[in-house]
Write a protein that holds these residues in place. Structure first.
Motif, PDB file in Angstrom:
ATOM      1  N   PHE A  62      -8.452  -5.363   9.768  1.00 49.87           N
ATOM      2  CA  PHE A  62      -7.361  -5.599   8.820  1.00 49.87           C
ATOM      3  C   PHE A  62      -6.785  -4.269   8.309  1.00 49.87           C
ATOM      4  O   PHE A  62      -5.562  -4.144   8.133  1.00 49.87           O
ATOM      5  N   VAL A  63      -7.641  -3.296   8.086  1.00 45.78           N
ATOM      6  CA  VAL A  63      -7.179  -2.002   7.588  1.00 45.78           C
ATOM      7  C   VAL A  63      -6.299  -1.314   8.626  1.00 45.78           C
ATOM      8  O   VAL A  63      -5.286  -0.679   8.288  1.00 45.78           O
ATOM      9  N   ARG A  64      -6.630  -1.438   9.883  1.00 48.67           N
ATOM     10  CA  ARG A  64      -5.864  -0.784  10.942  1.00 48.67           C
ATOM     11  C   ARG A  64      -4.459  -1.348  11.099  1.00 48.67           C
ATOM     12  O   ARG A  64      -3.630  -0.767  11.799  1.00 48.67           O
ATOM     13  N   LEU A  65      -4.185  -2.483  10.489  1.00 50.21           N
ATOM     14  CA  LEU A  65      -2.865  -3.093  10.590  1.00 50.21           C
ATOM     15  C   LEU A  65      -1.954  -2.716   9.430  1.00 50.21           C
ATOM     16  O   LEU A  65      -0.813  -3.193   9.365  1.00 50.21           O
ATOM     17  N   GLN A  66      -2.447  -1.908   8.475  1.00 50.77           N
ATOM     18  CA  GLN A  66      -1.655  -1.529   7.307  1.00 50.77           C
ATOM     19  C   GLN A  66      -1.343  -0.026   7.337  1.00 50.77           C
ATOM     20  O   GLN A  66      -1.943   0.760   8.094  1.00 50.77           O
ATOM     21  N   THR A  67      -0.376   0.372   6.471  1.00 50.03           N
ATOM     22  CA  THR A  67      -0.023   1.788   6.277  1.00 50.03           C
ATOM     23  C   THR A  67      -0.227   2.120   4.803  1.00 50.03           C
ATOM     24  O   THR A  67       0.275   1.404   3.924  1.00 50.03           O
ATOM     25  N   PHE A  68      -0.959   3.195   4.522  1.00 44.88           N
ATOM     26  CA  PHE A  68      -1.360   3.513   3.161  1.00 44.88           C
ATOM     27  C   PHE A  68      -0.721   4.831   2.703  1.00 44.88           C
ATOM     28  O   PHE A  68      -0.491   5.754   3.505  1.00 44.88           O
TER      29      PHE A  68
ATOM     30  N   TRP B 222       0.802  -1.208   0.000  1.00 46.45           N
ATOM     31  CA  TRP B 222       0.000   0.000   0.000  1.00 46.45           C
ATOM     32  C   TRP B 222       0.855   1.287   0.000  1.00 46.45           C
ATOM     33  O   TRP B 222       0.363   2.360  -0.382  1.00 46.45           O
ATOM     34  N   ILE B 223       2.070   1.160   0.418  1.00 44.02           N
ATOM     35  CA  ILE B 223       2.937   2.348   0.400  1.00 44.02           C
ATOM     36  C   ILE B 223       3.246   2.766  -1.036  1.00 44.02           C
ATOM     37  O   ILE B 223       3.394   3.967  -1.332  1.00 44.02           O
ATOM     38  N   LYS B 224       3.337   1.813  -1.951  1.00 42.73           N
ATOM     39  CA  LYS B 224       3.671   2.096  -3.342  1.00 42.73           C
ATOM     40  C   LYS B 224       2.461   1.941  -4.256  1.00 42.73           C
ATOM     41  O   LYS B 224       2.601   1.687  -5.455  1.00 42.73           O
ATOM     42  N   HIS B 225       1.276   1.995  -3.694  1.00 45.58           N
ATOM     43  CA  HIS B 225       0.072   1.776  -4.498  1.00 45.58           C
ATOM     44  C   HIS B 225      -0.109   2.895  -5.517  1.00 45.58           C
ATOM     45  O   HIS B 225       0.135   4.081  -5.225  1.00 45.58           O
ATOM     46  N   LYS B 226      -0.547   2.506  -6.705  1.00 47.25           N
ATOM     47  CA  LYS B 226      -0.738   3.483  -7.774  1.00 47.25           C
ATOM     48  C   LYS B 226      -2.113   4.121  -7.663  1.00 47.25           C
ATOM     49  O   LYS B 226      -2.986   3.648  -6.955  1.00 47.25           O
TER      50      LYS B 226
ATOM     51  N   ARG C  27      -1.380   7.954  -0.344  1.00 49.80           N
ATOM     52  CA  ARG C  27      -2.595   8.638  -0.758  1.00 49.80           C
ATOM     53  C   ARG C  27      -3.388   7.777  -1.744  1.00 49.80           C
ATOM     54  O   ARG C  27      -4.621   7.642  -1.619  1.00 49.80           O
ATOM     55  N   SER C  28      -2.711   7.111  -2.684  1.00 49.34           N
ATOM     56  CA  SER C  28      -3.418   6.302  -3.690  1.00 49.34           C
ATOM     57  C   SER C  28      -4.076   5.085  -3.048  1.00 49.34           C
ATOM     58  O   SER C  28      -5.195   4.681  -3.405  1.00 49.34           O
ATOM     59  N   GLY C  29      -3.364   4.463  -2.084  1.00 46.71           N
ATOM     60  CA  GLY C  29      -3.958   3.313  -1.400  1.00 46.71           C
ATOM     61  C   GLY C  29      -5.202   3.706  -0.631  1.00 46.71           C
ATOM     62  O   GLY C  29      -6.216   2.994  -0.636  1.00 46.71           O
ATOM     63  N   PHE C  30      -5.133   4.843   0.058  1.00 46.48           N
ATOM     64  CA  PHE C  30      -6.311   5.333   0.781  1.00 46.48           C
ATOM     65  C   PHE C  30      -7.461   5.620  -0.172  1.00 46.48           C
ATOM     66  O   PHE C  30      -8.622   5.288   0.100  1.00 46.48           O
ATOM     67  N   GLN C  31      -7.160   6.218  -1.321  1.00 48.10           N
ATOM     68  CA  GLN C  31      -8.209   6.514  -2.292  1.00 48.10           C
ATOM     69  C   GLN C  31      -8.811   5.240  -2.888  1.00 48.10           C
ATOM     70  O   GLN C  31     -10.007   5.196  -3.180  1.00 48.10           O
ATOM     71  N   GLN C  32      -7.979   4.188  -3.046  1.00 44.86           N
ATOM     72  CA  GLN C  32      -8.517   2.906  -3.538  1.00 44.86           C
ATOM     73  C   GLN C  32      -9.507   2.320  -2.527  1.00 44.86           C
ATOM     74  O   GLN C  32     -10.581   1.822  -2.896  1.00 44.86           O
ATOM     75  N   ILE C  33      -9.148   2.385  -1.242  1.00 44.16           N
ATOM     76  CA  ILE C  33     -10.066   1.906  -0.208  1.00 44.16           C
ATOM     77  C   ILE C  33     -11.336   2.735  -0.220  1.00 44.16           C
ATOM     78  O   ILE C  33     -12.461   2.216  -0.110  1.00 44.16           O
ATOM     79  N   GLN C  34     -11.193   4.058  -0.355  1.00 46.76           N
ATOM     80  CA  GLN C  34     -12.367   4.932  -0.404  1.00 46.76           C
ATOM     81  C   GLN C  34     -13.268   4.560  -1.568  1.00 46.76           C
ATOM     82  O   GLN C  34     -14.499   4.488  -1.421  1.00 46.76           O
ATOM     83  N   LEU C  35     -12.688   4.287  -2.750  1.00 43.09           N
ATOM     84  CA  LEU C  35     -13.470   3.931  -3.932  1.00 43.09           C
ATOM     85  C   LEU C  35     -14.210   2.607  -3.729  1.00 43.09           C
ATOM     86  O   LEU C  35     -15.411   2.490  -4.020  1.00 43.09           O
ATOM     87  N   ASP C  36     -13.508   1.600  -3.201  1.00 46.91           N
ATOM     88  CA  ASP C  36     -14.141   0.292  -2.992  1.00 46.91           C
ATOM     89  C   ASP C  36     -15.275   0.382  -1.986  1.00 46.91           C
ATOM     90  O   ASP C  36     -16.362  -0.192  -2.186  1.00 46.91           O
ATOM     91  N   ILE C  37     -15.057   1.108  -0.918  1.00 44.44           N
ATOM     92  CA  ILE C  37     -16.074   1.222   0.121  1.00 44.44           C
ATOM     93  C   ILE C  37     -17.291   1.970  -0.401  1.00 44.44           C
ATOM     94  O   ILE C  37     -18.447   1.591  -0.142  1.00 44.44           O
TER      95      ILE C  37
END
Length: 775
Positions: free
Chosen positions: A703-709, A589-593, A711-721
């Motif tokens: 599971f989300v609270r155990l990861q580090t995101f 998630w740190i390098k998420h596009k 900006r793109s990773g956070f936006q991907q989670i926002q889109l899916d949710i």
């Protein structure tokens, strides 16, 4: 009244009398305090003066007059009774006097007669002594001649013995021959080697022929029983070893006959299912009369044989008892084998009636065997086995629809398979139980004597059978569900030994609903039938309590049903949680596009939830009154596509300020809503599906609270949710809770994001529409 008393005493006496007359209770009370105890009037120690003193002190004038009247009446009654007693015994006194007078007269006459009789006896005795004296010498000579004559007759009998034996052989008068020979045995033993050598030899030759003839008569079945018994008696008199004959005849013939009966008993038709069984029963009913007659004929022959051998061998009773009991034991074993292969109540009654008829017939012939008592215990075991086997078959009937579902192969589930299995199991429980009760009722209603003796036992067996059946059904259901029932909280995971892929979730749901059906419908109906037709029973100990306890069974299935439902929810939740975990832990998630589309895991998640929804709709009912209504007052639930992050004016240049605003917004929402997310799971479609969705989203948050995101990773989670909001609300039917949990996922991702800048609303909407167009 005493006239000699002084005036003061007279006045006091008068006042006391008046006081006692007008205040009887007080007077009596005072008198009772100072008056001594008086003995009963019938006792020897009765004191008249003391009695009268107490009576005067305790009673007023009216009471004294009443007591006087009562005592006068009692005296009159006693006088009357005394007169009647004298009158009744007067005739007896007169009769006794007359009898004594007659006896005195008769005794005088008897004394004179006894004196005359004594004189005659003395005269007869004197005459007898005179005759004996005159005949003494002649009597001795006559006795000597008589002994000589007897000896000559015996000698002549010995010489004529061979001829007499030969005649008896020709006439088959073996009894006379044995009597002649045994009578001559003392002389032949004493003088057979000298004076009567030839006679002895010829006699023994004749006796040998007689023994052979007697053995032949004994071995011949055509001979009458009386003749064969006489042959045994004569052989015993001749000293022949009869025990060897008994072993030869009794063991061979009777054992062979019993073996034939046992062979006929073992020739039974095995039980079949379906049309074949119906055909067997119809053939059995058509051939029943001839078969019964053959059995009766066989037992009749056995009875005749036993009766004959009891006459022939009187000491063979023990062996006959052993053989007869062994025969009936084999017949009961054959009946038990039939029960294992499944028989109806009518078939069992037919078999028991035949056996009991045979037992009655043999008991008349051999009462010492006590076959009725022996058979009653054996039949008790047979009927108990029938009841037990019936419940075992019922258990299999209920379990078979469930065991057919217990397949681990993917794609093996056909349409409506869960519903079909549930209906089949319900029908098997209810209809099977009612059919069993009808069969058992047929046993109780039959007029067979031995079943009447077992009525209380049958009632207890039926009640115990239902108690054990439902407990065994619950245990088997637990085995179907993996051998373990969760007792933990519903939001906890399954243990390692009971993973989701090892338990068929649909089977667990079917068993959960079946448990509810048993508790609410089956047990009350069965309890009603048992109370109507199978109440009573007296063979159980008082400490054991009642045989059938419906409240305990209801409690067991109520508890098991809830646990099975929790197990189903946990199984489904764990499977979805594994999918979510894989989705969150796999990417970097740190390098998420930058997000380009909704992730494919969303489709997999919706497929799993729809599969669970399909299973639940087959088994559970809809809730009549939904507990969670959709409202516009719960934070982010304003619209199907609303997002609180979109409404926030977040500055892209101040990351720390954005994170602070997100936290403040979420905390304000928590304080405002005070929402109850997780409620008790009920046996409804809405409750189960909503709980699965909520638990899955709760796992998503963890599971989300155990990861580090980034900006793109956070936006991907926002889109899916954001894409999941509408379909999850359609599935879970609890908009407020779904919005709240989805917002928690977004907030958790924002908290773990290095630069939590959300997507622009236009871009978010465009990506969602693109996904919807592809779907």
């Amino acid at each position: 009244m005493d006239v000699d008393l002084p005036m003061d005493d007279k006045a006091r006496k008068m006042r006391e009398l008046l006081s006692s007359f007008y205040s009887p209770e007080a007077s009596i009370g005072k008198a009772s305090l100072r008056s001594p105890t008086v003995d009963p009037i019938d006792s020897p120690s009765f004191d008249l003066d003391l009695y009268m003193t107490n009576l005067i002190q305790k009673s007023n004038l009216e009471a004294l007059l009443q007591k006087h009247v009562e005592m006068a009446a009692e005296i009159k009654n006693l006088d009357t009774d005394l007169q009647m007693l004298v009158y009744e015994n007067y005739n007896k006194f007169i009769g006794a006097t007359d009898t004594i007078r007659r006896m005195k007269t008769n005794i005088v006459v008897m004394e004179s007669n006894m004196e005359k009789l004594l004189e005659k006896i003395m005269s007869v005795q004197a005459e007898s002594d005179r005759v004996n004296t005159s005949l003494f010498e002649k009597r001795g000579h006559i006795e000597k001649l008589n002994r000589t004559r007897s000896l000559l007759r015996q000698v002549q009998f010995i010489y004529d013995l061979p001829t007499q034996l030969t005649k008896c052989i020709k006439a088959e008068a073996y009894g006379d021959a044995v009597r002649y020979y045994t009578g001559a045995m003392p002389i032949l033993e004493a003088y057979g080697d000298s004076s009567f050598q030839d006679c002895k030899r010829e006699s023994e030759s004749a006796i040998s022929q007689i023994v052979k003839n007697l053995e032949a008569r004994l071995s011949s079945d055509s001979e009458p029983v009386e003749a064969r018994a006489e042959a045994v008696v004569l052989l015993k008199q001749l000293g022949f070893p009869v025990d060897s004959l008994k072993t030869k005849l009794l063991e061979e013939k009777l054992d062979h006959f019993v073996a034939e009966l046992q062979k006929e008993t073992k020739e039974h038709t095995p039980a079949l299912d379906g049309p074949a069984k119906a055909g067997r029963l119809s053939d059995s009913s058509r051939q029943g009369s001839s078969k019964n007659s053959n059995d009766q004929a066989s037992i009749g022959e056995l009875a005749k044989t036993v009766r004959a051998y009891r006459v022939i061998f009187p000491d063979s009773e023990r062996r006959l008892i052993e053989i007869t009991k062994a025969l009936f034991s084999k017949r009961f074993e054959a009946t038990q084998q039939d029960i294992k292969e499944s028989v109806t109540a009518s078939d069992l009654l037919t078999m028991l009636r035949i056996i009991w008829t045979d037992v009655t017939l043999m008991d008349e012939v051999l009462p010492e065997a006590a076959l009725c008592i022996f058979s009653l215990e054996a039949i008790r075991s047979v009927v108990n086995q029938y009841v037990t086997s019936s419940f075992t078959r019922l258990l299999h009937q209920v379990s078979d629809p469930l065991s057919k579902m217990d397949s681990r192969e993917k794609g093996a589930m056909q349409e409506n398979l869960l519903q079909i299995a549930l209906e089949n199991s319900k029908k098997a429980v209810m209809q099977g139980s009612m059919d069993l009760l009808l069969d058992f009722q047929q046993l109780l209603d039959d007029n067979l004597e031995l079943l009447a003796k077992l009525k209380d036992s049958i009632v207890d067996w039926v009640q115990e059978g239902f108690q054990d059946f439902f407990k065994a059904l619950n245990d088997r259901s637990i085995l179907f569900c993996g051998g373990n029932i969760l007792t933990k909280r519903k939001d906890q995971k399954l243990p390692d030994g009971l993973q989701g892929d090892k338990v068929l979730a649909g089977l667990v749901l079917v068993i959960a609903q079946l448990s509810v059906f048993i508790e609410q419908s089956a047990i009350p109906k069965i309890t009603e039938e048992i109370a109507a037709h199978f109440s009573g029973g007296s063979t159980r100990d008082y400490e054991d309590g009642p045989a059938f306890v419906p409240t305990e069974i209801c409690r067991i299935f109520r508890s098991s049903g809830e646990k099975f439902l929790h197990l189903y929810v946990n199984t489904k939740t764990q499977k979805i949680s594994l999918l979510l975990k894989k989705r969150i832990t796999t990417p970097n998630w740190i390098k998420h596009k930058e997000p380009r589309e909704v992730h494919m895991f969303v489709d997999l998640l919706l497929q799993e939830l729809q599969a669970a929804e399909s299973e639940v709709k087959q088994i559970l009912v809809r809730c009549s009154t939904p507990k969670h209504h959709r409202s516009d007052s719960t934070g982010s639930a304003n619209s199907s596509r609303s997002n609180p992050l979109r409404d926030e004016k977040i500055s892209r240049s101040n990351t720390q300020q954005v994170r602070s605003q997100l936290l403040e917004s979420h905390l304000a929402k928590l304080l405002k809503q005070k929402m109850e997310i997780f409620t008790k799971i009920e046996f409804t479609q809405e409750s189960v599906i909503s709980t699965i969705v909520k638990l899955s989203l709760k796992s998503f948050v963890q599971f989300v609270r155990l990861q580090t995101f980034n900006r793109s990773g956070f936006q991907q989670i926002q889109l899916d949710i954001q894409f999941l909001r509408a379909p999850l609300k359609e599935i879970a039917d609890d908009d407020a809770a779904i919005d709240f949990l989805l917002d928690e996922v977004c907030v958790a991702a924002a908290e773990r994001c290095l630069d939590p800048i959300p997507l622009e609303p236009a871009i978010l909407e465009k990506l969602i529409q693109a996904k919807l167009s592809k779907s």
